[in-house]
Every structure is written in structure tokens, then in C-alpha cells.
Design an enzyme around this catalytic site. Structure first.
Site, short mmCIF file in Angstrom:
data_model
loop_
_atom_site.label_atom_id
_atom_site.label_comp_id
_atom_site.label_asym_id
_atom_site.label_seq_id
_atom_site.Cartn_x
_atom_site.Cartn_y
_atom_site.Cartn_z
N GLU A 127 0.90 -1.32 -0.14
CA GLU A 127 -0.02 -0.10 -0.06
C GLU A 127 1.00 1.28 -0.09
O GLU A 127 0.41 2.35 -0.66
CB GLU A 127 -0.89 0.08 1.27
N LYS A 145 5.37 3.90 -10.12
CA LYS A 145 4.09 3.79 -9.31
C LYS A 145 3.00 3.77 -10.43
O LYS A 145 1.86 2.92 -9.92
CB LYS A 145 3.87 5.34 -8.64
N1 HSE Z 1 10.47 10.28 -3.60
C1 HSE Z 1 8.99 9.80 -3.63
C2 HSE Z 1 8.08 11.13 -3.87
C3 HSE Z 1 8.62 9.22 -2.31
O1 HSE Z 1 8.55 12.35 -3.96
O2 HSE Z 1 6.93 11.08 -4.14
C4 HSE Z 1 7.42 8.73 -2.10
O3 HSE Z 1 7.40 7.62 -2.89
#
Ligand code: HSE
Length: 405
Positions: free
Chosen positions: A124, A200
Site C-alpha cells: 500500500e 508507481k
Molecule cells: N520520492 C518519492 C516522492 C517518495 O517524492 O513521491 C514517495 O514515494
């Protein structure tokens, strides 16, 4: 008593330990039994820490300890973290991770091991920081055919763009601030070049297709070419420039995932998402659309998501694998369509002598440079337009999609 191990005591790992002990009483009530953190794995020295007795440098202490049923992986990267997570799953331990690189690169394999060993591999925290998005996608929204997802999935770049837009701050100063606040990756190239957002969107794409979508299959462009000039011109058009990660399902079942700096018009709530916040818009045939919003990075927001998985696992321990949250390996050429077929309006900023004026454009500025937004065209058609401007003596200084969701 359930015993937990935390791998990595950096920003997120230390947040997991801090939040667990801060809210231990209510967490244990939710789990319905006693639980504690038995190990913290880190190669660095923490002999001054109040948790000094829990530290180990040897993963085997955890893998070989039958008392440990839950492992929270917060190391990052896909080398040591991969070996350690694999070893934990192979020994039947459940794992919760915040590591998007690991899930995006090795998710299919690790999910298969978890299934084989009758345990869970939860992630998650890997997308959207504090925002619940993985579980809502495959549980609350499971009745829908998901047709499109688009949003801001990287807090660091959103923070940087926000500082540029609102405070006129230059890129490097804003990046340094994001690093100091613990938002950026160890190597911030992954943030600014779009690789983090790409990982992501791979995870979300894999969830909605049931097939592992690899980062190499995703057209990815970061924010390093974005200038204050374009930020201001976008504002004149009535839009904010955001790093948007998206995936769209086509009628033939294929998908087009991509990451690109994008103009988001002010009538879209995503244009108002500032600072380190993330927002994910999900479109489905039942829900129409739903927007998820929250802190996308940082110590306690990410720790909250990791611990949510830990709690979910410990309260349902013994019930086997969560089969809804899974995908299988696949040849991506069979499912990912060429991004050049994707269609949207396009922002162009053109310098030089070209007198090409496509039909039906919306002109934002026509002075030293010609700045306009086209009607809906494909990325391939936008490339053709750029080529004809170039051969006509012009130079396309910027070419950005406009979000269409
Ligand atoms: N480096 C990532 C960001 C951290 O700035 O979203 C969180 O996944």
C-alpha cells in the site's frame, strides 16, 4: 504475540517504528492481540537509539526466527531489498513494503512466491504515500472495469513545480528543500526524471490489468526541461503544469501508460494539488470517477501506509493469501499499446521564423514566440507538426500534453 521486523531505519523505517510505539495501544486493539517490533535491520550504528537492543545487521536473524511473522521492508532499491524480501517470503513471512522500485520490477515474482508460501506481499505504501489507493482499487472498486487512472504520483516533483509556480523559486533550490524534508529518493534523478512516478503507474497498471507492466514499457518524461516561462504561459491558458502519471484502457483491452509533464486546466481538481501532496483520479464504469488525495511522501505519511498493511495482516493472520491483490508476468508487447496513438490537446511554444499556423488552435501568445494549444491530436500527429515547423524554419521550444480526464 506477533513479532515484527523492520528492514531499514531511514526516513520511512524510523517513521514505522516511531508511529508504532506512539499509537501502540490503539494499534494492538485493532490487531486484537499483542504484537511488538523485535528487530530493526540496518548496517549503520544506532547504539544511541532507545531501540538499540532491536538492531541487527544480519538478515538471517530475522529469516531464521519463527516468532517473526511480519516484515516491513523500508530499505528501498531492488538489490538487497529484493534478496531480503524474497528470503522472508520464502520462509513464509508476510511482507509489507514501501518500495515501489521493488514492486514495479519484481512484483510478479514476489507475489507468486507469497501465493506459493501462503503468505502476503503487501505494498500500500508504494504508491501515493499516505493515500489509500492499492486496497481501494482491488477491494472497494473491485466491481468496476477501471478505464483510466491519472494523477500526481510524485511528491518531490510536485513540491518543486509548486515552488516554481507560486514562489518563483529556481529548480535546484526547490529540489534541495525537498531533499531536506525527506521527500526525495536517495538519488533524486528518479524523482525529477519521472522514474519514480513511472514505477508507481506500473504498479497501478498491473493491478487493473492483472498483468505485470514493466517500467521499460512506459513512455516517461520528467520535469527537468520545464521552464518558468512555460509555467507562466500555462497559467495564461488557465492551467498548471504537473507531472502526470496516467494509464488509459483502450477498446481492444490494451493500455497506454505514461508519465509526462502535463498542462492541467484549473477546472480539474488535480491542478490545485500543491506541495508534497499526491492525487489519483480513478475512472470506472460504475463509479464514473473518484479522486484520492493526500500526502504523497514523507516519514509518517508513508509509515502510516506501511503500518496499515502490518495491522491488516496481523489481525487476519492465518487466513492465507489475499488473492485479489495480485498479477502475473506477461509479455508487455501484448498489452501495452504505442503511446504515440494516445490523443489529447497539445501545448506548443515555437520560436524562429516558421509561419505554420495549424487550423483550430487556441493562441496563447503571438509575439517573439508563437504559443498555442491544438485540438485533440495524437502524439504521432504532434511529432509530425513539430517536424513541419522545424523544416519551415521554426523551433519547438516546448511541447506538452493537456490532461484529458
Ligand atoms: N520520492 C518519492 C516522492 C517518495 O517524492 O513521491 C514517495 O514515494
Amino acid at each position: 504475540m506477533s513479532k515484527i521486523a523492520v528492514l531499514g531505519y531511514g526516513v520511512v523505517g524510523s517513521g514505522v517504528v516511531e508511529l508504532f510505539y506512539k499509537n501502540k495501544e490503539s494499534i494492538l486493539k485493532k490487531i486484537g492481540k499483542d504484537a511488538d517490533i523485535k528487530y530493526i535491520l540496518d548496517i549503520r550504528d544506532f547504539s544511541d537509539s532507545p531501540y538499540k537492543d532491536k538492531f541487527t545487521k544480519d538478515i538471517n536473524d530475522i529469516v531464521n526466527d519463527d516468532e517473526v511473522t511480519m516484515v516491513a521492508e523500508c530499505m528501498g532499491g531492488a538489490t538487497f531489498a529484493y534478496d531480503f524480501v524474497k528470503a522472508c517470503l520464502m520462509s513464509g513471512k508476510n511482507v509489507s513494503t514501501s518500495n515501489k522500485e521493488l514492486v514495479a520490477k519484481k512484483g510478479a515474482e514476489l507475489l507468486a512466491i507469497a501465493k506459493d508460501k501462503n503468505c502476503n506481499f503487501f505494498f500500500e505504501a508504494s504508491v501515493g504515500g499516505a493515500i489509500p489507493i492499492i486496497r481501494p482499487l482491488h477491494k472497494c472498486l473491485a466491481a468496476n472495469e477501471i478505464t483510466q487512472i491519472a494523477g500526481i504520483l510524485n511528491g518531490t516533483t510536485n513540491f518543486i513545480l509548486g515552488k516554481m509556480i507560486n514562489d518563483n523559486m529556481d529548480f535546484d533550490t526547490a529540489l534541495k528543500m525537498a531533499q531536506q524534508l525527506g521527500y526525495a529518493e536517495k538519488d533524486p534523478t528518479a524523482d525529477v526524471e519521472g522514474h519514480d512516478a513511472c514505477r508507481k503507474i506500473c504498479i497501478l497498471s498491473s493491478l487493473i490489468t492483472g498483468k505485470h507492466i514493466y517500467p521499460e514499457s512506459v513512455y516517461t518524461k520528467g520535469i527537468t526541461d520545464i521552464t518558468l516561462k512555460d509555467v507562466k504561459l500555462a497559467g495564461k491558458f488557465g492551467a498548471a503544469i504537473k507531472l502526470i502519471a496516467s494509464v488509459r484502457k483502450l477498446a481492444d483491452g490494451k493500455i497506454i501508460p505514461m508519465v509526462s509533464p502535463t498542462l492541467v486546466t484549473y477546472d480539474n481538481l488535480i491542478s490545485r494539488v500543491d506541495d508534497v501532496f499526491n492525487a489519483v483520479m480513478v475512472c470506472g464504469d460504475g463509479i464514473d470517477r473518484a479522486l484520492f488525495y493526500g500526502r504523497g511522501a514523507g516519514k509518517l505519511p508513508t509509515a502510516s501506509a506501511v503500518l496499515g498493511d502490518v495491522i491488516e495482516q496481523l489481525k487476519t493472520e492465518g487466513r492465507g493469501t489475499d488473492t485479489a491483490q495480485t498479477w502475473v508476468d506477461c509479455d508487455n508487447s501484448e498489452i501495452v499499446a504505442d503511446y504515440k496513438n494516445a490523443e489529447c490537446r497539445m501545448y506548443f511554444r515555437v520560436s524562429g521564423a516558421s509561419d505554420i499556423r495549424p487550423e483550430n488552435i487556441e493562441i496563447i501568445e503571438d509575439a517573439d514566440e508563437l504559443v498555442f494549444v491544438t485540438q485533440k491530436i495524437s502524439f504521432a500527429e504532434a511529432d509530425k507538426l513539430e517536424a513541419s515547423i522545424t523544416s519551415n524554419g521554426g523551433k519547438v521550444e516546448a511541447k506538452l500534453p493537456v490532461l484529458d480526464i
